[in-house]
Design an enzyme around this catalytic site. Sequence first.
Site, PDB file in Angstrom:
ATOM      1  N   LEU A 185       0.852  -1.175   0.000  1.00  0.00           N
ATOM      2  CA  LEU A 185       0.000   0.000   0.000  1.00  0.00           C
ATOM      3  C   LEU A 185       0.893   1.232   0.000  1.00  0.00           C
ATOM      4  O   LEU A 185       1.969   1.227   0.608  1.00  0.00           O
ATOM      5  CB  LEU A 185      -0.896   0.042   1.249  1.00  0.00           C
ATOM      6  CG  LEU A 185      -2.042  -0.964   1.354  1.00  0.00           C
ATOM      7  CD1 LEU A 185      -2.762  -0.771   2.685  1.00  0.00           C
ATOM      8  CD2 LEU A 185      -3.014  -0.822   0.198  1.00  0.00           C
ATOM      9  N   ASP A 186       0.446   2.291  -0.675  1.00  0.00           N
ATOM     10  CA  ASP A 186       1.176   3.546  -0.618  1.00  0.00           C
ATOM     11  C   ASP A 186       1.298   3.999   0.832  1.00  0.00           C
ATOM     12  O   ASP A 186       0.436   3.703   1.674  1.00  0.00           O
ATOM     13  CB  ASP A 186       0.452   4.634  -1.415  1.00  0.00           C
ATOM     14  CG  ASP A 186       0.441   4.367  -2.907  1.00  0.00           C
ATOM     15  OD1 ASP A 186       1.252   3.544  -3.364  1.00  0.00           O
ATOM     16  OD2 ASP A 186      -0.378   4.986  -3.611  1.00  0.00           O
ATOM     17  N   ARG A 187       2.355   4.726   1.118  1.00  0.00           N
ATOM     18  CA  ARG A 187       2.592   5.206   2.482  1.00  0.00           C
ATOM     19  C   ARG A 187       1.390   5.978   3.032  1.00  0.00           C
ATOM     20  O   ARG A 187       1.017   5.831   4.199  1.00  0.00           O
ATOM     21  CB  ARG A 187       3.830   6.114   2.481  1.00  0.00           C
ATOM     22  CG  ARG A 187       4.231   6.625   3.856  1.00  0.00           C
ATOM     23  CD  ARG A 187       5.518   7.424   3.765  1.00  0.00           C
ATOM     24  NE  ARG A 187       6.132   7.595   5.070  1.00  0.00           N
ATOM     25  CZ  ARG A 187       7.405   7.918   5.255  1.00  0.00           C
ATOM     26  NH1 ARG A 187       8.197   8.092   4.215  1.00  0.00           N
ATOM     27  NH2 ARG A 187       7.890   8.040   6.477  1.00  0.00           N
ATOM     28  N   ARG A 201      -5.610   6.551  -7.263  1.00  0.00           N
ATOM     29  CA  ARG A 201      -5.418   7.993  -7.104  1.00  0.00           C
ATOM     30  C   ARG A 201      -5.393   8.700  -8.454  1.00  0.00           C
ATOM     31  O   ARG A 201      -6.004   9.772  -8.625  1.00  0.00           O
ATOM     32  CB  ARG A 201      -4.118   8.236  -6.325  1.00  0.00           C
ATOM     33  CG  ARG A 201      -4.151   7.655  -4.926  1.00  0.00           C
ATOM     34  CD  ARG A 201      -2.770   7.499  -4.310  1.00  0.00           C
ATOM     35  NE  ARG A 201      -2.156   8.791  -4.050  1.00  0.00           N
ATOM     36  CZ  ARG A 201      -0.912   8.920  -3.585  1.00  0.00           C
ATOM     37  NH1 ARG A 201      -0.174   7.824  -3.356  1.00  0.00           N
ATOM     38  NH2 ARG A 201      -0.407  10.105  -3.363  1.00  0.00           N
ATOM     39  N   VAL A 224      -1.721   5.680   2.350  1.00  0.00           N
ATOM     40  CA  VAL A 224      -2.971   4.925   2.362  1.00  0.00           C
ATOM     41  C   VAL A 224      -3.005   3.983   3.561  1.00  0.00           C
ATOM     42  O   VAL A 224      -2.016   3.318   3.874  1.00  0.00           O
ATOM     43  CB  VAL A 224      -3.121   4.127   1.048  1.00  0.00           C
ATOM     44  CG1 VAL A 224      -4.392   3.277   1.065  1.00  0.00           C
ATOM     45  CG2 VAL A 224      -3.119   5.077  -0.149  1.00  0.00           C
TER      46      VAL A 224
END
Length: 235
Positions: A72-74, A171, A76
């Site tokens: 997961l993106d930081r 996103r 998120v």
Amino acid sequence: MPASRAPRKSHQPRGLIILHEDRDIVVVDKAPGLLTVATANERRETAYYRLNDYVRHGNPKSRERIFIVHRLDREVSGILVFARSEAAKRALQGQWDQVEKRYLALVQGEPRAPEGVFSSYLIEEGVHRVRSTPNAARGKLSHTAYRLLASRNGVSLLEISLMTGRKHQIRVHLAENGLPILGDRKYGVAKYGEKRVALHARSLDFRHPYSGEPRHYETPQPPFVARYLDGASGR
């Protein structure tokens, strides 16, 4: 069948809530702001590092370890599954195209239709920047399904089903279709009263890597959703 283990009350990893663990997998709810894996500038403050410490009971000499399945993106928050062996990792990644991945997103605006699919060829350019391109030879075909759950005061709550797994896919697709995610400084709306990106990985459905049984794991709705959409009418 794999033996399920109750999450230990002591030595809980910071920024992670253990939802399930057994001899093959660990499923967690990651806090926003925590990296999944290390970068050149940050080695220790990651979900991977903290979970390794957790399964080793704080003993750096232990042979126990975890394996990365996805990220997961930081910015998120939400659900992540880690493997406890190389074999479990391969089994999970081998089925990843069929895994059901659902997210919640607070966005500016309201979609034209209550549900639909955004599709484009995504390409990474520059440093950690992704955009759509009309050039099919350069980009990777990506699909993001959405469903409108609620709308209030120009803000909508969407359920997102990730049909492909490209970097920053949700996103970018939402921003490029006039629905930027609140709090997303890179692609969306910089400020909205919360110190986080309004994107949360809600649930995962997959087959257990050992038993093959279908598994469903779901996180609670993050508090920012209720705070921001209090009183919104459901759709």
